[in-house]
Design an enzyme around this catalytic site. Structure first.
Site, PDB file in Angstrom:
ATOM      1  N   PHE A 390       0.712  -1.339   0.081  1.00 28.94           N
ATOM      2  CA  PHE A 390       0.031  -0.019   0.100  1.00 28.94           C
ATOM      3  C   PHE A 390       0.942   1.319   0.100  1.00 28.94           C
ATOM      4  CE2 PHE A 390      -1.377  -3.186   3.124  1.00 28.94           C
ATOM      5  CZ  PHE A 390      -2.191  -4.017   2.537  1.00 28.94           C
ATOM      6  N   CYS A 391       2.016   1.252  -0.730  1.00 28.74           N
ATOM      7  CA  CYS A 391       2.954   2.353  -0.804  1.00 28.74           C
ATOM      8  C   CYS A 391       3.391   2.751   0.619  1.00 28.74           C
ATOM      9  CB  CYS A 391       2.297   3.571  -1.350  1.00 28.74           C
ATOM     10  SG  CYS A 391       1.953   3.259  -3.263  1.00 28.74           S
ATOM     11  N   ASN A 392       3.418   1.910   1.752  1.00 24.82           N
ATOM     12  CA  ASN A 392       3.926   2.050   2.855  1.00 24.82           C
ATOM     13  C   ASN A 392       4.980   1.198   3.285  1.00 24.82           C
ATOM     14  OD1 ASN A 392       3.981   2.607   5.927  1.00 24.82           O
ATOM     15  ND2 ASN A 392       2.026   3.466   5.725  1.00 24.82           N
TER      16      ASN A 392
END
Ligand code: PLP
Length: 462
Positions: A390-392
């Site tokens: 999740f782009c994290n």
């Protein structure tokens, strides 16, 4: 509690207005038999938002704003009215804050990153738990000699280590600029990091960038009470339509110290070719490059009004009730041999978290089931969830037990200098999960959505 019991639960019944709303305004979800569990990815719009926006475009003649001709003036009024509505929505005093239109939250974050006056010895402090669009600011900082420091998050709840944070906050560059960035809600784990951090940082000489993108879809952000210097926002996450518009809500005073790396149409009062000079506009205008997405911007005001009419408290209450229901039941799922089916990343109860839940599934022998397989199976049942990191990456690395040593080793391998594929990465981390499964609740989630997902999860028990 079975579904029917939940539907009859007094607190759930008290949110029944949202079921009526789903039937009247979001009927396409049920008409298409969708089980939508990706509200942190993107929210949904009510049909009335579309009608209101279309009517506006049909009934008026609009020109490019910021001129004195009548069609331009009409548009300027709409754009400026939307700007005021954004500030009002977040209870931000217009003398203290301004709203700068951007393409999305990422655009807002980039504006801060590229213009923050980082200099050698300055500091950029950020939490492990951050979206890549906040992580990316470190490259602007480093390029100008600032020190970049990450504050860890700790297992099992994936909350910020408050002592470590305070220790770092106590050491600003005393004569320089210091920026601290964190998310009000994690898009990885759903953790809500304390808004008190803003004042902790201010009291010690830091400017604060609060990434509100995953928080505001189901939580009220009151800028009359919490006063970060910069807030990043994507509107489609709150009310679905329109995409392509976000905002940087910035304190006017702090904005003055930003130094834009260039000028463009719309951002200057005067620019000269022969005189080789330009003068930036004041306030928001200096940060809006070129022509705004002006026909779309009024749809933001319509969306904000929709959320106000529905009520933040109601949305929050429904989402948290469902989150509690889901948390309890997911954690109770076991294989016949007693092995748990689900490993949840982040808080196990609803305390200090939002309605975003991230997990991996395990077989009866305790082996992780590949999150991509879970997504494939969910897709087949018309369940929209999200898998990956999740782009994290910071949240993911801590949750999944991927260490800095492992990553350094991986990135130093021959051939990995400039390119690493997902499969290379999976080999590097030696069979550990490289991602997880995320389900997130939102404005018109209901117990049937949650129950369908629980049924899907039960189908993984062997
Ligand atoms: C916490 C957080 N910050 C920033 C972003 C970036 O938003 P956008 O892709 O709309 O720019 C997201 C998107 O999911 C997010 O969840």
């Amino acid at each position: 509690m079975r579904v029917s019991e939940m539907e009859n639960h007094p607190r759930y019944r008290a949110t029944a207005k949202l079921d009526e709303l789903r039937a009247s305004e979001y009927a396409r979800l049920d008409a298409g038999r969708h089980v939508y569990l990706d509200y942190t990815g993107g929210g949904h719009y009510a049909e009335s938002q579309l009608r209101a926006h279309l009517a506006l475009l049909r009934e008026h003649v609009y020109g490019n704003p910021h001129s004195t001709n009548p069609t331009s003036q009409a548009m300027t009024e709409r754009v400026e009215g939307t700007r005021r509505a954004i500030l009002e929505f977040f209870n931000a005093d217009p003398d203290e804050y301004c709203a700068i239109f951007t393409q999305n939250a990422t655009g807002a974050l980039k504006l801060v990153g590229e213009a923050y006056p980082f200099a050698p010895g300055d500091r950029y402090l950020l939490t492990f738990d951050n979206h890549n669009s906040v992580n990316g600011i470190r490259e602007f900082g480093r390029a100008r000699g600032a020190h970049v420091t990450y504050v860890p998050i700790t297992l099992p709840d994936l909350r910020v280590d408050a002592d470590a944070l305070l220790e770092e906050l106590e050491r600003p560059n005393p004569n320089g600029n210091n920026l601290f960035a964190y998310p009000a809600q994690s898009n990885f784990s759903g953790v809500q990091h304390p808004l008190e951090f803003v004042e902790w940082a201010h009291a010690r000489g830091w400017d604060v960038l609060l990434d509100a993108a995953a928080f505001t879809p189901t939580n009220r952000l009151d800028l009359g009470r919490v006063k970060p210097d910069f807030v990043s926002q994507s509107f489609y996450k709150i009310f679905g339509y329109p995409t392509g518009v976000g905002a940087l809500i910035a304190k006017r005073e702090t904005l003055k110290k930003l130094r834009r790396p260039w000028f463009a149409g719309g951002t200057i009062t005067v620019a000269s070719v022969q005189g080789d000079k330009y003068y930036l506009s004041e306030g928001e205008a200096a940060f809006e490059d070129g022509t705004l997405n002006y026909l779309i911007i009024p749809a933001v005001k319509i969306g904000l009004e929709h959320i106000q009419a529905v009520g933040y408290d109601l949305i929050h209450e429904r989402v948290m009730l469902l989150a509690e229901y889901l948390l309890e039941r997911l954690q109770a799922l076991k294989h016949p041999n007693g092995e748990p089916l689900v490993r949840l990343y982040g808080p196990a109860s609803t305390e200090g978290r939002g309605g975003t839940l991230t997990m991996n599934f395990y077989d009866a022998q305790g082996h992780a089931i590949d999150h991509r397989e879970i997504e494939r199976r969910a897709n087949a049942q018309n369940i929209s969830l999200r898998t990956g990191c999740f782009c994290n990456p910071g949240g993911g690395e801590i949750a999944l037990g991927i260490t800095g040593t492992e990553l350094a080793h991986c990135f130093r391998q021959p051939g990995h200098e400039t390119r690493v594929t997902v499969d290379d990465f999976r080999l590097c981390i030696d069979g550990k999960s490289s991602g997880a499964v995320r389900v997130s609740l939102g404005i018109v989630s209901n117990v049937r959505d949650v129950d369908t997902f629980l049924e899907f999860a039960r189908g993984l028990i062997i």
